[in-house]
Structure formats: C-alpha cells, structure tokens
Design an enzyme around this catalytic site. Structure first.
Site, PDB file in Angstrom:
ATOM      1  N   ARG A 102      33.073  48.252  42.924  1.00  0.00           N
ATOM      2  CA  ARG A 102      31.769  48.658  43.468  1.00  0.00           C
ATOM      3  C   ARG A 102      30.667  47.893  42.758  1.00  0.00           C
ATOM      4  NH1 ARG A 102      32.321  51.610  48.044  1.00  0.00           N
ATOM      5  NH2 ARG A 102      33.931  53.201  47.789  1.00  0.00           N
TER       6      ARG A 102
ATOM      7  N   ASN B  30      32.021  41.384  33.133  1.00  0.00           N
ATOM      8  CA  ASN B  30      32.939  41.438  34.276  1.00  0.00           C
ATOM      9  C   ASN B  30      33.853  40.228  34.259  1.00  0.00           C
ATOM     10  OD1 ASN B  30      33.907  42.328  36.912  1.00  0.00           O
ATOM     11  ND2 ASN B  30      32.760  40.619  37.789  1.00  0.00           N
TER      12      ASN B  30
ATOM     13  N   HIS C  60      36.016  37.846  37.064  1.00  0.00           N
ATOM     14  CA  HIS C  60      36.062  37.569  38.504  1.00  0.00           C
ATOM     15  C   HIS C  60      37.089  36.465  38.759  1.00  0.00           C
ATOM     16  CE1 HIS C  60      34.594  37.364  42.598  1.00  0.00           C
ATOM     17  NE2 HIS C  60      34.630  36.049  42.483  1.00  0.00           N
TER      18      HIS C  60
HETATM   19  C1  GAR Z   1      41.227  41.191  38.871  1.00  0.00           C
HETATM   20  O1  GAR Z   1      41.818  39.960  39.199  1.00  0.00           O
HETATM   21  C2  GAR Z   1      39.728  41.053  38.817  1.00  0.00           C
HETATM   22  O2  GAR Z   1      39.293  39.801  38.471  1.00  0.00           O
HETATM   23  C3  GAR Z   1      39.343  41.344  40.238  1.00  0.00           C
HETATM   24  O3  GAR Z   1      40.166  42.377  40.622  1.00  0.00           O
HETATM   25  C4  GAR Z   1      41.420  42.216  39.984  1.00  0.00           C
HETATM   26  C5  GAR Z   1      41.840  43.563  39.464  1.00  0.00           C
HETATM   27  O4  GAR Z   1      43.201  43.637  39.235  1.00  0.00           O
HETATM   28  N1  GAR Z   1      37.941  41.660  40.309  1.00  0.00           N
HETATM   29  C6  GAR Z   1      37.169  41.266  41.308  1.00  0.00           C
HETATM   30  O5  GAR Z   1      37.559  40.670  42.280  1.00  0.00           O
HETATM   31  C7  GAR Z   1      35.706  41.640  41.129  1.00  0.00           C
HETATM   32  N2  GAR Z   1      34.883  40.931  42.052  1.00  0.00           N
HETATM   33  P1  GAR Z   1      43.802  44.923  38.526  1.00  0.00           P
HETATM   34  O6  GAR Z   1      43.405  46.132  39.341  1.00  0.00           O
HETATM   35  O7  GAR Z   1      45.294  44.713  38.514  1.00  0.00           O
HETATM   36  O8  GAR Z   1      43.223  44.963  37.148  1.00  0.00           O
END
Ligand code: GAR
Length: 195
Positions: free
Chosen positions: A98, A112, A114
């Site tokens: 979010r 964060n 990304h």
């Molecule tokens: C991660 O790769 C993170 O970089 C991405 O979600 C994944 C979470 O994986 N975040 C985004 O895309 C934010 N814009 P997880 O639930 O296995 O930790």
C-alpha cells in the site's frame, strides 16, 4: 557498527511492514544483527504469510486493514498511530503493497525495497513490467520513502540480467535472491551509521 546495546547508544528499533509472502521479512528475521532490533511487524493484510513468520518467532504483530476504515486518510491515521506506538527509529517496508500517505511518510524514517532499477518500473508489478518492456537488465533498488510511488532518494541498487526465456516467476526469484542481501546490508548500514 553501533547496532547493539552499549552504555552510550541504545539499539535501533525497527518496525517492519509487509503484505504478502514475507520472504523479505524472513531475511531480516534470519539476520543475527537485525532480528533483535525488530520490535513489531505490521500489515494491511491480517492473514498474510508474513504475519505468521513474525508470530512464529515471537515478534509482536499488528494489522490495519484498509477496509476497516472509511477512507485512506483514516487508514493512514490509524496505521501511523499503530507504528508510532512502537517508537521506531526506522520503518522497513518489506513487500508492503500500500502507498502510505504524507502524514505517515513525514512522521517516520521509512526505507523500502523495490524489485526494479528505479526510476524504471515503479509500482506493484515491477518484475512483470520489466519483462513486458523487454529490458535486458533489471534489478533491485533500496530507497528512502517519500510522498511519491517509489520515488524517494536511492540508497543502494544491484543489477540482475534478464535471461532468454525468463518468465515472471523465474526472473522474480533471481531478483529476490539479490534483493535480500542488499536490503539486509543496507538496513544494517542505516542502523549502524545514521540512527
Ligand atoms: C519483494 O520483492 C519486494 O521488493 C516487492 O514485493 C516483494 C515481496 O516479497 N515490493 C514491491 O514490489 C513494492 N513496490 P515477499 O512478500 O516474499 O517479501
């Protein structure tokens, strides 16, 4: 690195936010230097796997679902209050999906990770978007969170080559294999140098 208790510097307090599978959270909880610093894990998705990972190791959790609030402003107020209750030095977004409002972003230091080389492919589908565009190099960006979507100052990046025949799960797995150590190292650096 001044990361643990000493007579001069108290240990940094980390609040981690996650929305999904929690493999990024797990990398933090598996790190011997960072794990003791995590005072709470919060989510917008109460039944997500990330929460069970936190509960399994006895880390307190909190959930602030968007649907339980009349609008985004009220949700931001609620999640801001929940985070503040843990008095964090640093808020870590580990797959938190979010966008936080300015009243939250301005109140805390938030980092964060990304799964793309920002400013390319911001948003929730970075791996898919990079594949669809046809880039040959993508990667990971760790950045401070500001009021935009994946726009804050960049702290660290690492590149990942896109292989012929990559599909989204294959590329995501290689990106995340690079992402976890980069994120852990960057959080360690922030805890040691700037908190
Ligand atoms: C991660 O790769 C993170 O970089 C991405 O979600 C994944 C979470 O994986 N975040 C985004 O895309 C934010 N814009 P997880 O639930 O296995 O930790």
């Amino acid at each position: 690195m001044a990361m643990t208790s000493s007579s001069e510097a108290p240990p940094a307090r980390l609040v981690v936010l996650a929305s999904g599978a929690g493999s990024t959270l797990q990398a933090i909880l598996d790190d011997p230097l960072l794990a003791p610093l995590v005072v709470a894990v919060g989510t917008d998705v109460p039944d997500c796997v990330a929460m069970s990972r936190a509960a399994r190791v006895g880390v307190p959790t909190f959930a602030v679902p968007l649907a339980e609030h009349p609008d985004r402003g009220a949700w931001n107020d609620a999640i801001g209050a929940a985070i503040a209750g843990w008095r964090p030095d640093l808020v870590v977004l580990a797959g938190f999906m979010r966008v936080l409002g300015q009243q939250v972003v301005r109140r805390f230091r938030i980092v964060n990770t990304h799964p793309a080389l920002l400013p390319a492919f911001p948003g929730a589908h970075a791996v898919r978007d990079a594949l669809a565009y046809g880039v040959k190099i993508t990667g990971v960006t760790v950045h401070w969170v500001d009021e935009g979507v994946d726009t804050g100052p960049i702290l660290a990046q690492a590149a990942v080559a896109v292989a012929d025949g990559d599909d989204e799960p294959a590329l995501r797995a290689r990106v995340q294999a690079v992402e976890k150590p980069l994120f852990v190292q960057t959080i360690r650096r922030l805890c040691g140098e700037t908190l």
